[in-house]
Design a protein around this motif. Structure first.
Motif, PDB file in Angstrom:
ATOM      1  N   GLN A  74      -7.200  -3.549  -3.427  1.00  0.00           N
ATOM      2  CA  GLN A  74      -8.355  -2.651  -3.465  1.00  0.00           C
ATOM      3  C   GLN A  74      -7.907  -1.207  -3.684  1.00  0.00           C
ATOM      4  OE1 GLN A  74     -10.050  -3.533   0.381  1.00  0.00           O
ATOM      5  NE2 GLN A  74     -11.640  -4.859  -0.488  1.00  0.00           N
ATOM      6  N   LEU A  75      -6.918  -0.794  -2.899  1.00  0.00           N
ATOM      7  CA  LEU A  75      -6.405   0.567  -3.021  1.00  0.00           C
ATOM      8  C   LEU A  75      -5.845   0.806  -4.417  1.00  0.00           C
ATOM      9  CD1 LEU A  75      -5.577   3.303  -1.822  1.00  0.00           C
ATOM     10  CD2 LEU A  75      -3.467   2.206  -1.019  1.00  0.00           C
TER      11      LEU A  75
ATOM     12  N   LYS B 277       0.828  -1.212   0.000  1.00  0.00           N
ATOM     13  CA  LYS B 277       0.000   0.000   0.000  1.00  0.00           C
ATOM     14  C   LYS B 277       0.861   1.260   0.000  1.00  0.00           C
ATOM     15  CE  LYS B 277      -2.556  -1.154   3.579  1.00  0.00           C
ATOM     16  NZ  LYS B 277      -3.618  -1.083   4.617  1.00  0.00           N
TER      17      LYS B 277
ATOM     18  N   LEU C 100      -9.280   3.709   2.221  1.00  0.00           N
ATOM     19  CA  LEU C 100      -8.821   2.430   1.671  1.00  0.00           C
ATOM     20  C   LEU C 100      -7.395   2.130   2.109  1.00  0.00           C
ATOM     21  CD1 LEU C 100     -10.240   2.489  -1.974  1.00  0.00           C
ATOM     22  CD2 LEU C 100     -10.910   0.964  -0.105  1.00  0.00           C
ATOM     23  N   TYR C 101      -6.579   3.152   2.208  1.00  0.00           N
ATOM     24  CA  TYR C 101      -5.199   2.942   2.676  1.00  0.00           C
ATOM     25  C   TYR C 101      -5.188   2.450   4.119  1.00  0.00           C
ATOM     26  CZ  TYR C 101      -0.413   3.924   4.137  1.00  0.00           C
ATOM     27  OH  TYR C 101       0.858   3.807   4.647  1.00  0.00           O
TER      28      TYR C 101
ATOM     29  N   GLY D 174      -8.415  -0.822   3.912  1.00  0.00           N
ATOM     30  CA  GLY D 174      -8.511  -1.764   2.803  1.00  0.00           C
ATOM     31  C   GLY D 174      -7.206  -2.512   2.599  1.00  0.00           C
TER      32      GLY D 174
END
Length: 240
Positions: A190-191, A108, A182-183, A186
């Motif tokens: 996804q991110l 991420k 999201l970070y 998620g």
């Protein structure tokens, strides 16, 4: 009859000036933001990263592949004698993300530098618009050869730059409001896919709104031409 012909000629002349203004605005925006190609080049390395990581879950391979592609795109721009700004801006952004992801071991983090940059840019657009010195005017002023003349001498363009800066700031804030949750909560895939999906549309919307605001604004005051004319006048006076 002569009056109607005169009105028709005036209308045509006005339409030509308006068309020239729109064309100049469009060309300046493409120069400043790299055009469609620049948007694609900014998005594709992230697409490569998330695609490879989704398949094999190897951060190092995904990061190196994305960085290698970004370097190749930058070299291609240099080969076409494009500006260094467009050639290297994407490379540096991808490099920061690749190094951060590999050092942290969290995929991420490949996207975090770009997300922080987007958030910071959103705040800068809004803060400068509130302060009366819109960031978009500082960016595009030199492109239009008007520098800062829009601040005091061209209030219509100041209003247009302010509106456009607000548009950029709010659109980038909305993008950040989607990505940061999201970070935090998620996973990397996804991110990554959402970030790729949000790569081009917000940029296109921002550029389009900027084009609308500026094409309806008064034309820029070419201060470069004014300075050159003053120099010529001084030379002519000295020669006489």
């Amino acid at each position: 009859m002569a009056s109607i012909d005169k009105q028709t000629e005036d209308l045509r002349a006005e339409e030509e000036v308006d068309g020239d203004s729109r064309a100049i605005t469009e060309a300046a925006l493409f120069e400043a933001f790299g055009g469609i190609r620049g948007m694609v080049e900014t998005t594709v390395p992230g697409l490569v990263f998330v695609l490879i990581y989704t398949i094999n879950r190897d951060i190092h391979i995904a990061a190196i592949a994305a960085l290698s592609l970004s370097v190749l795109l930058g070299l291609a721009r240099l080969a076409r004698k494009d500006t260094l700004k467009h050639a290297f801006s994407g490379v540096f952004g991808v490099a920061f993300g690749a190094v951060f992801a590999m050092m942290s071991g969290d995929a991420k983090n490949f996207y975090l530098p770009g997300m922080l940059y987007t958030l910071g840019l959103a705040v800068a657009y809004i803060a400068t618009a509130i302060a009366g010195v819109p960031l978009l005017g500082l960016i595009l002023g030199p492109v239009f050869k008007e520098n800062l003349s829009w601040r005091k001498r061209n209030p219509g363009r100041l209003r247009a730059y302010t509106k456009a800066s607000w548009a950029w700031g709010l659109i980038l804030l909305a993008k950040s409001a989607i990505l940061f949750p999201l970070y935090w909560w998620g996973d990397a895939t996804q991110l990554g896919w959402v970030k790729v999906a949000l790569g081009i549309p917000p940029m296109l919307l921002s550029v389009y709104l900027t084009w609308i605001f500026l094409s309806k604004a008064p034309p820029p005051i070419n201060v470069i031409a004014e300075m050159e004319a003053e120099e010529e006048a001084k030379k002519a006076a000295a020669a006489s």
